[in-house]
Write an enzyme that holds these catalytic residues in place. Sequence first.
Site, PDB file in Angstrom:
ATOM      1  N   SER A 196      47.765  52.295  73.471  1.00  0.00           N
ATOM      2  CA  SER A 196      46.827  51.191  73.393  1.00  0.00           C
ATOM      3  C   SER A 196      45.533  51.650  72.715  1.00  0.00           C
ATOM      4  O   SER A 196      45.565  52.177  71.601  1.00  0.00           O
ATOM      5  CB  SER A 196      46.578  50.622  74.799  1.00  0.00           C
ATOM      6  OG  SER A 196      45.889  49.410  74.737  1.00  0.00           O
ATOM      7  N   LYS A 200      44.936  54.054  69.254  1.00  0.00           N
ATOM      8  CA  LYS A 200      44.020  53.941  68.123  1.00  0.00           C
ATOM      9  C   LYS A 200      43.275  55.266  67.936  1.00  0.00           C
ATOM     10  O   LYS A 200      43.084  55.748  66.816  1.00  0.00           O
ATOM     11  CB  LYS A 200      43.012  52.824  68.362  1.00  0.00           C
ATOM     12  CG  LYS A 200      43.583  51.452  68.720  1.00  0.00           C
ATOM     13  CD  LYS A 200      42.472  50.442  68.964  1.00  0.00           C
ATOM     14  CE  LYS A 200      42.895  49.284  69.853  1.00  0.00           C
ATOM     15  NZ  LYS A 200      43.950  48.450  69.329  1.00  0.00           N
ATOM     16  N   TRP A 286      50.245  40.692  71.425  1.00  0.00           N
ATOM     17  CA  TRP A 286      48.838  40.959  71.118  1.00  0.00           C
ATOM     18  C   TRP A 286      48.732  42.134  70.149  1.00  0.00           C
ATOM     19  O   TRP A 286      47.941  42.126  69.203  1.00  0.00           O
ATOM     20  CB  TRP A 286      48.098  41.247  72.417  1.00  0.00           C
ATOM     21  CG  TRP A 286      46.606  41.151  72.375  1.00  0.00           C
ATOM     22  CD1 TRP A 286      45.723  42.148  72.671  1.00  0.00           C
ATOM     23  CD2 TRP A 286      45.810  39.997  72.078  1.00  0.00           C
ATOM     24  NE1 TRP A 286      44.427  41.692  72.574  1.00  0.00           N
ATOM     25  CE2 TRP A 286      44.456  40.372  72.204  1.00  0.00           C
ATOM     26  CE3 TRP A 286      46.114  38.683  71.707  1.00  0.00           C
ATOM     27  CZ2 TRP A 286      43.395  39.497  71.971  1.00  0.00           C
ATOM     28  CZ3 TRP A 286      45.056  37.805  71.474  1.00  0.00           C
ATOM     29  CH2 TRP A 286      43.730  38.216  71.616  1.00  0.00           C
ATOM     30  N   HIS A 337      53.454  45.575  77.165  1.00  0.00           N
ATOM     31  CA  HIS A 337      52.517  46.604  76.735  1.00  0.00           C
ATOM     32  C   HIS A 337      52.464  47.721  77.777  1.00  0.00           C
ATOM     33  O   HIS A 337      52.108  47.488  78.929  1.00  0.00           O
ATOM     34  CB  HIS A 337      51.135  45.943  76.602  1.00  0.00           C
ATOM     35  CG  HIS A 337      50.056  46.801  76.041  1.00  0.00           C
ATOM     36  ND1 HIS A 337      49.929  47.048  74.686  1.00  0.00           N
ATOM     37  CD2 HIS A 337      49.022  47.449  76.639  1.00  0.00           C
ATOM     38  CE1 HIS A 337      48.864  47.791  74.484  1.00  0.00           C
ATOM     39  NE2 HIS A 337      48.306  48.057  75.653  1.00  0.00           N
TER      40      HIS A 337
END
Length: 356
Positions: A196, A200, A286, A337
């Site tokens: 998540s 990044k 998402w 997720h």
Amino acid sequence: MKIPEILTALSGERITSTAMWEKHRRDEIYTLFENFVYGVAPECPKDMRFSVKTIEREHNITQKKADMIFPNFKISADIFVPTENTKKLPAYLLCMHQFEEDSCNIDEGLDFEIVPILDIVERGYAIVTMKTSQICPDVFTNEPYGDGIFKWIDYSKRDNSWSIIASWAWGLSRVMDYLQTDEDIDESRVAVIGHSRSGKTALWAGASDKRFAMVVSNDSGCTGAAMTRGKKGEHVKDINDAFHWFCENYIKYNDDEDMLPIDQHMLLALIAPRPLYVASSSLDEWADPDSELRSCRFASEIYELYGLDGVIVPEGIEENIPYHGGMIAYHCKTGEHGLTKQDWNLFLDFSDIHLK
């Protein structure tokens, strides 16, 4: 919708060799990400020192608590290795964001979905964890840039100055500084991994620091592995309205994503020619698995420049099937997720090919 071309320089010149890529275009793209997305981070302070404490844990595992110490600030990492270890091991460095920290206490257990320490060590790897909250909270609790590491560094705020994600990536590089001195770790075989927001971070750390031998991004989504142009779910405005994760220049593109001079496939390209793993979850709209895979396809162009295969996947991929044939691995697990043991097993299978 025009996708920025990786192999066309800002001058318009076509990049036709790895020498041209490494000498010119790679730095050009990296500088664009620095100035327009993640921000420019400071150099490592010269007065950093290390302190290590060793704890014997259950199941013949040794936990080392390593501190990277600066004047008025400290970054800590936990290293798990077999107690009887006699050789330098490949390692995973896991960036753990605050929600992950809250869901598993590694000082009290060694078996979690997010980080199955026992499984990883049994597979022949060291596992290193770094908590992001010690560097800077996910969200500034006082004035912007007044928390965590930003209180310690003499900080003059500019539109291209680093923010939270870049500070976490900077912290991962400081942990790597320590790992280069650890007798149990093979510094040439360290993979950086995150899920998540930490995914990044792992991608930016891998782009910024070539010492990381492999990069793993799990469900990193917007401003991670997913293409910005044509993306479903979260967009640049959504992420900038909710967090101070990126530099101020990025906010200017909240309603003008197509005007960004880069897109996230170019971030993945900065990892080349090192192995890269991008993982998605089927119900994670998402983050948008389709955009993450599309980014892998476009980034493969640079791996091919090196004479390597990038991502090798069919037009219609199957869920829960690992695609490990190229230097960019991909899988999309069934579910929401999250980072799971299922993901870890597939990451380890891929690193068995490239880090062992």
